[in-house]
Scaffold this motif. Structure first.
Motif, PDB file in Angstrom:
ATOM      1  N   VAL A 301      81.502  -9.186  -6.237  1.00 41.83           N
ATOM      2  CA  VAL A 301      82.550  -9.900  -5.507  1.00 41.83           C
ATOM      3  C   VAL A 301      83.684 -10.107  -6.504  1.00 41.83           C
ATOM      4  CG1 VAL A 301      83.167 -11.916  -4.148  1.00 41.83           C
ATOM      5  CG2 VAL A 301      80.825 -11.056  -4.080  1.00 41.83           C
ATOM      6  N   ASP A 302      84.819  -9.514  -6.203  1.00 49.18           N
ATOM      7  CA  ASP A 302      85.923  -9.498  -7.148  1.00 49.18           C
ATOM      8  C   ASP A 302      87.021 -10.455  -6.675  1.00 49.18           C
ATOM      9  OD1 ASP A 302      87.157  -8.612  -9.457  1.00 49.18           O
ATOM     10  OD2 ASP A 302      88.184  -6.958  -8.446  1.00 49.18           O
ATOM     11  N   HIS A 303      87.046 -11.632  -7.303  1.00 52.00           N
ATOM     12  CA  HIS A 303      88.063 -12.639  -6.953  1.00 52.00           C
ATOM     13  C   HIS A 303      89.302 -12.400  -7.812  1.00 52.00           C
ATOM     14  CE1 HIS A 303      85.805 -15.551  -4.403  1.00 52.00           C
ATOM     15  NE2 HIS A 303      84.745 -15.059  -5.029  1.00 52.00           N
ATOM     16  N   LYS A 304      90.301 -11.774  -7.213  1.00 48.42           N
ATOM     17  CA  LYS A 304      91.518 -11.478  -7.979  1.00 48.42           C
ATOM     18  C   LYS A 304      92.565 -12.562  -7.824  1.00 48.42           C
ATOM     19  CE  LYS A 304      91.616  -6.432  -7.641  1.00 48.42           C
ATOM     20  NZ  LYS A 304      90.891  -6.233  -6.378  1.00 48.42           N
ATOM     21  N   VAL A 305      92.514 -13.290  -6.699  1.00 44.57           N
ATOM     22  CA  VAL A 305      93.577 -14.235  -6.355  1.00 44.57           C
ATOM     23  C   VAL A 305      92.967 -15.612  -6.068  1.00 44.57           C
ATOM     24  CG1 VAL A 305      95.079 -12.443  -5.385  1.00 44.57           C
ATOM     25  CG2 VAL A 305      93.387 -13.551  -3.937  1.00 44.57           C
ATOM     26  N   PRO A 306      93.806 -16.656  -6.076  1.00 42.90           N
ATOM     27  CA  PRO A 306      93.267 -18.009  -5.875  1.00 42.90           C
ATOM     28  C   PRO A 306      92.774 -18.250  -4.452  1.00 42.90           C
ATOM     29  CG  PRO A 306      95.500 -18.069  -6.809  1.00 42.90           C
ATOM     30  CD  PRO A 306      95.242 -16.669  -6.372  1.00 42.90           C
ATOM     31  N   HIS A 307      92.030 -19.368  -4.302  1.00 41.27           N
ATOM     32  CA  HIS A 307      91.688 -19.933  -2.995  1.00 41.27           C
ATOM     33  C   HIS A 307      90.807 -19.047  -2.127  1.00 41.27           C
ATOM     34  CE1 HIS A 307      94.379 -23.311  -3.551  1.00 41.27           C
ATOM     35  NE2 HIS A 307      95.361 -22.488  -3.866  1.00 41.27           N
ATOM     36  N   CYS A 308      89.939 -18.263  -2.704  1.00 41.98           N
ATOM     37  CA  CYS A 308      89.000 -17.509  -1.866  1.00 41.98           C
ATOM     38  C   CYS A 308      87.614 -18.119  -1.968  1.00 41.98           C
ATOM     39  CB  CYS A 308      88.953 -16.040  -2.277  1.00 41.98           C
ATOM     40  SG  CYS A 308      90.461 -15.172  -1.845  1.00 41.98           S
ATOM     41  N   TYR A 309      86.820 -17.803  -0.971  1.00 42.39           N
ATOM     42  CA  TYR A 309      85.464 -18.360  -0.892  1.00 42.39           C
ATOM     43  C   TYR A 309      84.467 -17.221  -0.726  1.00 42.39           C
ATOM     44  CZ  TYR A 309      81.449 -20.694   1.334  1.00 42.39           C
ATOM     45  OH  TYR A 309      80.189 -21.139   1.659  1.00 42.39           O
ATOM     46  N   SER A 310      83.452 -17.176  -1.565  1.00 40.66           N
ATOM     47  CA  SER A 310      82.383 -16.191  -1.335  1.00 40.66           C
ATOM     48  C   SER A 310      81.035 -16.875  -1.436  1.00 40.66           C
ATOM     49  CB  SER A 310      82.478 -15.031  -2.336  1.00 40.66           C
ATOM     50  OG  SER A 310      82.197 -15.478  -3.633  1.00 40.66           O
ATOM     51  N   ASN A 311      80.121 -16.419  -0.605  1.00 40.83           N
ATOM     52  CA  ASN A 311      78.794 -17.015  -0.583  1.00 40.83           C
ATOM     53  C   ASN A 311      77.766 -15.905  -0.401  1.00 40.83           C
ATOM     54  OD1 ASN A 311      76.468 -18.488  -0.118  1.00 40.83           O
ATOM     55  ND2 ASN A 311      77.568 -20.103   0.966  1.00 40.83           N
ATOM     56  N   GLU A 312      76.851 -15.820  -1.343  1.00 39.22           N
ATOM     57  CA  GLU A 312      75.897 -14.716  -1.359  1.00 39.22           C
ATOM     58  C   GLU A 312      74.484 -15.275  -1.345  1.00 39.22           C
ATOM     59  OE1 GLU A 312      76.664 -12.224  -4.710  1.00 39.22           O
ATOM     60  OE2 GLU A 312      75.362 -10.633  -3.997  1.00 39.22           O
ATOM     61  N   LEU A 313      73.668 -14.799  -0.414  1.00 40.10           N
ATOM     62  CA  LEU A 313      72.281 -15.273  -0.332  1.00 40.10           C
ATOM     63  C   LEU A 313      71.351 -14.083  -0.097  1.00 40.10           C
ATOM     64  CD1 LEU A 313      70.223 -17.643  -0.091  1.00 40.10           C
ATOM     65  CD2 LEU A 313      70.603 -17.531   2.368  1.00 40.10           C
ATOM     66  N   TYR A 314      70.550 -13.761  -1.078  1.00 32.52           N
ATOM     67  CA  TYR A 314      69.592 -12.657  -0.943  1.00 32.52           C
ATOM     68  C   TYR A 314      68.181 -13.193  -1.117  1.00 32.52           C
ATOM     69  CZ  TYR A 314      72.807  -8.703  -0.726  1.00 32.52           C
ATOM     70  OH  TYR A 314      73.744  -7.800  -0.319  1.00 32.52           O
ATOM     71  N   LYS A 315      67.327 -12.880  -0.132  1.00 31.89           N
ATOM     72  CA  LYS A 315      65.934 -13.299  -0.188  1.00 31.89           C
ATOM     73  C   LYS A 315      65.057 -12.064  -0.330  1.00 31.89           C
ATOM     74  CE  LYS A 315      66.391 -17.723   0.920  1.00 31.89           C
ATOM     75  NZ  LYS A 315      65.464 -18.826   1.040  1.00 31.89           N
ATOM     76  N   GLY A 316      64.063 -12.130  -1.187  1.00 31.07           N
ATOM     77  CA  GLY A 316      63.199 -10.967  -1.391  1.00 31.07           C
ATOM     78  C   GLY A 316      61.722 -11.322  -1.352  1.00 31.07           C
ATOM     79  N   ILE A 317      60.944 -10.481  -0.690  1.00 34.87           N
ATOM     80  CA  ILE A 317      59.483 -10.633  -0.652  1.00 34.87           C
ATOM     81  C   ILE A 317      58.893  -9.305  -1.112  1.00 34.87           C
ATOM     82  CG2 ILE A 317      57.461 -10.970   0.830  1.00 34.87           C
ATOM     83  CD1 ILE A 317      59.371 -12.547   2.737  1.00 34.87           C
ATOM     84  N   TYR A 318      58.049  -9.335  -2.115  1.00 31.91           N
ATOM     85  CA  TYR A 318      57.505  -8.085  -2.653  1.00 31.91           C
ATOM     86  C   TYR A 318      55.994  -8.142  -2.707  1.00 31.91           C
ATOM     87  CZ  TYR A 318      62.361  -7.447  -3.768  1.00 31.91           C
ATOM     88  OH  TYR A 318      63.720  -7.332  -3.653  1.00 31.91           O
ATOM     89  N   ASP A 319      55.374  -7.150  -2.070  1.00 33.62           N
ATOM     90  CA  ASP A 319      53.915  -7.077  -1.997  1.00 33.62           C
ATOM     91  C   ASP A 319      53.464  -5.799  -2.729  1.00 33.62           C
ATOM     92  OD1 ASP A 319      51.331  -7.602  -1.268  1.00 33.62           O
ATOM     93  OD2 ASP A 319      51.675  -7.548   0.890  1.00 33.62           O
ATOM     94  N   ASP A 320      52.174  -5.634  -2.887  1.00 31.33           N
ATOM     95  CA  ASP A 320      51.590  -4.442  -3.522  1.00 31.33           C
ATOM     96  C   ASP A 320      52.271  -4.142  -4.862  1.00 31.33           C
ATOM     97  OD1 ASP A 320      50.003  -4.262  -1.250  1.00 31.33           O
ATOM     98  OD2 ASP A 320      51.444  -2.980  -0.216  1.00 31.33           O
ATOM     99  N   LYS A 321      52.797  -2.895  -4.983  1.00 30.02           N
ATOM    100  CA  LYS A 321      53.456  -2.530  -6.239  1.00 30.02           C
ATOM    101  C   LYS A 321      54.967  -2.423  -6.063  1.00 30.02           C
ATOM    102  CE  LYS A 321      49.657   0.154  -8.184  1.00 30.02           C
ATOM    103  NZ  LYS A 321      49.176   1.524  -8.419  1.00 30.02           N
ATOM    104  N   ALA A 322      55.478  -3.063  -5.057  1.00 32.81           N
ATOM    105  CA  ALA A 322      56.912  -2.935  -4.778  1.00 32.81           C
ATOM    106  C   ALA A 322      57.742  -3.520  -5.913  1.00 32.81           C
ATOM    107  CB  ALA A 322      57.249  -3.640  -3.475  1.00 32.81           C
ATOM    108  N   HIS A 323      58.920  -2.942  -6.083  1.00 33.38           N
ATOM    109  CA  HIS A 323      59.812  -3.395  -7.146  1.00 33.38           C
ATOM    110  C   HIS A 323      61.186  -3.686  -6.552  1.00 33.38           C
ATOM    111  CE1 HIS A 323      62.184  -2.396 -11.068  1.00 33.38           C
ATOM    112  NE2 HIS A 323      62.024  -3.691 -10.914  1.00 33.38           N
ATOM    113  N   GLY A 324      61.728  -4.841  -6.879  1.00 28.71           N
ATOM    114  CA  GLY A 324      63.044  -5.206  -6.395  1.00 28.71           C
ATOM    115  C   GLY A 324      64.020  -5.392  -7.545  1.00 28.71           C
ATOM    116  N   VAL A 325      65.283  -5.143  -7.259  1.00 22.10           N
ATOM    117  CA  VAL A 325      66.337  -5.414  -8.236  1.00 22.10           C
ATOM    118  C   VAL A 325      67.446  -6.166  -7.514  1.00 22.10           C
ATOM    119  CG1 VAL A 325      68.047  -4.425  -9.811  1.00 22.10           C
ATOM    120  CG2 VAL A 325      65.827  -3.275  -9.500  1.00 22.10           C
ATOM    121  N   PHE A 326      67.924  -7.223  -8.135  1.00 21.10           N
ATOM    122  CA  PHE A 326      69.133  -7.874  -7.641  1.00 21.10           C
ATOM    123  C   PHE A 326      70.074  -8.063  -8.817  1.00 21.10           C
ATOM    124  CE2 PHE A 326      71.775 -11.613  -7.076  1.00 21.10           C
ATOM    125  CZ  PHE A 326      72.417 -11.311  -5.892  1.00 21.10           C
TER     126      PHE A 326
END
Lengths: 439, 249
Positions: A301-326
């Protein structure tokens, strides 16, 4: 990897030769420049900082067919389940990279829902102004897509129009007795004060490995509002590289949800460029991985100018041999005072073999801002599991209910009821339970 | 109905229950009192099937069936209900959906069809009236953002909905003001029948002013050191637990 690169380079020459008179257009000049960048950079390796957790080697070793030569037809009954049910929608359907008019429902009436190729033909002014203007040139894979860009979705919602129906974009890959690689290219343009809800899905109908290197450029002009949902629930042989870049103008609002349940491999490169003041950006994600899945989210998220709003929500569930990257990068430039930027990544690991690499990356060069981030990695709460089981709910269902509760707020911005229902069903199916969450 | 024989339970090598004996018959209300750390909550968790405790000796029978081999879900299916001292918050799952899942799982275990939605809603409304609950409860996420009193009321509401044979109320009175306590007590009293039984786990006598027990037991250092009728509770209120600290045997 080198073999595939060579193959791509030679098929670019073939592609150019087919263009005849079109080879001199500004669009093709951009393609050619992009091909040059890809040739220089090559496929990313683990030596690249942005790729240190994720290796492309296993998915690039296949001998992909780049342009399937025979055309497979697909019946609606075969693919019905991949559409949203019970909702009237515009549809753009592509089979093996080719537009399928009989499965689609397009419009040019008050706004345009059509194909990228017809945009290139009919609206060369749009092509010249927007094509290649959102995806960053430093990305090798989106450059590769740009080089071959010729088909995908084109959606233009004109000034002060609201798309009266949701728009579904679906890409299918069929069986060709061989591995297939496709590179869909989408251009989305919301003019001033326009509004739209779009869903995007890539689905393989083949048992063979399929690689999709997709790229989407989205331009959201002043006061426009966009909800964009990516459904990533492909079969276990399919790999997806999704490159999406969004440019937002003043007072615009974008919600982008990424729901990743399927695929052997997923890499999302998602960039938000906030070019004018008072933009609002929401990035939501639910990831549920099992078996040997690898699911990698890289966001900027690239905030170049004033007064912006960003909201990021990532949820992860990993079972077995799964691999996640955030990897969540938030840039706040020196002039971007009064920025509000929030980021949250929460993960549950269900086995000892499952793993997740989570890396918040906040670079803040302004001094009057409110920014926060939080990453958690945990296990299921035993006390909560016990609580549910004392109500007669068996362990597996109780576990699913808790996981659902954990992931649920990733759906907070999904307003379309049919989509909500579909995602809920996908989650229940992925968690291997039959829980009816909607009453 | 419930028969506990010489029950010993420990957690991580520390013995918490040291030979508990208790028999509860249908229609009875038993109060188990005792100072903090005496093992009251452990006893309720062990009856409900919490797996963190190791049972080193003794057994628990429910309707002549050995309970110790059964998981918490199976015990619930037999008709045991535990009202938690600290109910767990489950965001994203509404009270309605939770109860629907729970009731239908219990029905499934008994070989019954799922309860139709309209019957379920009717029953919910009826039981909520009993506990002075607002209908907005139903669409809220389970226990999320509930006040202490709301959580306890919600526990009793669940008990009313699930109609267990044996209800164990673990410190249901703690954290309740007197009005909330009255409402909860009224709810519990309405649920009393000749066929079901209730175990009240409490530190204080004040709950027993509102729900009259048939028997009162004092648990101390992992054993029941004294049993009596409701007069015993009054005595405890007056003299505290110290006079019982000496082993009564």
């Amino acid at each position: 990897m080198e073999a595939l690169k060579d193959k791509l380079e030679s098929s670019f020459i073939v592609f150019e030769n087919e263009l005849n008179g079109h080879a001199q257009t500004p669009v093709h000049q951009k393609r050619r420049a992009a091909m040059q960048r890809f040739e220089d950079m090559g496929f990313p390796t683990k030596r690249d900082e942005e790729w240190k957790y994720t290796s492309l080697k296993p998915i690039l070793k296949h001998d992909y067919r780049l342009f399937p030569n025979e055309e497979n037809s697909v019946d609606f009954s075969q693919i019905k389940k991949y559409f949203l049910n019970d909702v009237d929608a515009y549809k753009l359907v592509f089979i093996d990279g080719v537009y399928s008019s009989w499965l689609s429902e397009t419009t040019h009436e008050r706004f345009d829902v059509c194909t990228f190729s017809s945009m290139l033909n009919k609206f060369s002014d749009v092509a010249n102004e927007y094509f290649g203007q959102a995806l960053p040139e430093y990305e090798a894979l989106s450059s590769l897509n740009t080089a071959f860009a010729r088909e995908g979705a084109f959606i233009r919602i004109k000034k002060s129009q609201a798309a009266d129906k949701p728009i579904q974009v679906l890409f299918f890959t069929t069986e060709h007795g061989q591995e297939v690689m496709t590179q869909p290219r989408n251009l989305i343009l919301l003019e001033e004060n326009a509004e739209a809800t779009i869903t995007e899905r890539h689905q393989s109908l083949s048992d063979k490995p399929v690689l999709t290197n997709s790229a989407t450029e989205i331009f959201v002009e002043r006061h426009a509002r966009l909800c964009y949902h990516k459904i990533q629930n492909d079969n276990g042989q399919a790999s997806l590289i999704d490159n999406t870049s969004i440019r937002q103008k003043g007072e615009s609002s974008v919600t982008l949800g990424t729901y990743s349940f399927g695929n052997r491999f997923i890499r999302n490169n998602l960039n938000f460029f906030l070019d004018e003041e008072h933009c609002e950006s929401h990035l939501d994600g639910i990831t549920i991985g099992d078996d040997q899945q690898l699911i990698d989210h890289h966001t900027l998220v690239d905030h170049k100018v004033p007064h912006c709003y960003s909201n990021e929500l990532y949820k992860g569930i990993y079972d077995d041999k799964a691999h996640g990257v955030f990897n969540g990068k938030v840039m706040v430039h020196p002039h971007a005072q009064k920025t509000n930027a929030f980021q949250q990544n929460n993960n549950v690991l269900l086995t000892d073999k499952a793993s997740v690499d989570t890396k918040p990356q906040l670079e803040i060069y302004a001094d009057d801002v409110a920014c926060s981030h939080g990453c958690t990695i945990g296990q299921l709460d035993d006390q909560a599991l016990f609580y549910l089981m004392t109500r007669g709910i068996a362990r597996r269902e109780a576990q699913a209910l808790l996981l659902y509760a954990f992931a649920n707020d990733g759906l907070r911005n999904v307003k379309l009821p049919e989509l909500r229902k579909k995602l809920n069903r996908m989650i229940a199916k992925k968690l291997n339970v039959n829980l009816d969450f909607e009453l | 109905m419930l028969k506990i024989n010489n029950l010993h339970a420990s957690v991580e090598g520390t013995e918490i229950l040291r030979g508990v004996n208790l028999e509860v018959k249908p229609g009875e209300v038993h109060a188990i009192m005792g100072p903090n750390g005496s093992g009251k909550s452990t006893l309720s968790s062990v009856i409900a099937g919490r797996e963190d405790y190791e049972i080193t000796q003794g057994n628990i029978q429910f309707e002549k069936e050995d309970l110790l081999d059964l998981g918490p879900d199976e015990r619930a299916q037999k008709g045991i209900f535990l009202s938690f001292q600290y109910p767990v918050e489950i965001p994203g799952v509404t009270v309605t959906n939770f109860l629907k899942t729970s009731i239908n799982e219990l029905r499934k275990a008994r070989g019954e069809e799922p309860l139709p939605a309209n019957k379920l809603l009717k029953k919910m409304r009826e039981k909520m009236g009993l506990l002075d609950m607002d209908k907005s409860f139903l669409s809220r996420s389970l226990n999320e953002g509930f006040s202490g009193g709301e959580k306890k009321r919600n526990e009793i509401f669940q008990m009313a909905m699930l109609e267990p044979k044996l209800g164990i109320l673990d410190e249901t009175d703690s954290g309740l003001d007197i009005d909330a306590l009255r409402v909860v007590a009224k709810g519990v009293n309405t649920l009393r029948t000749k066929d079901n039984a209730i175990i009240l786990i409490t530190h204080y006598q004040r709950l027993l002013d509102h729900i009259e027990p048939d028997y009162v037991h004092v648990l101390s250092q992992g054993k029941i050191v004294k049993s009596g009728n409701k007069e015993l509770a009054l005595e405890l209120e007056e003299h505290g637990y110290d006079w019982l600290k000496e082993p009564a045997v």
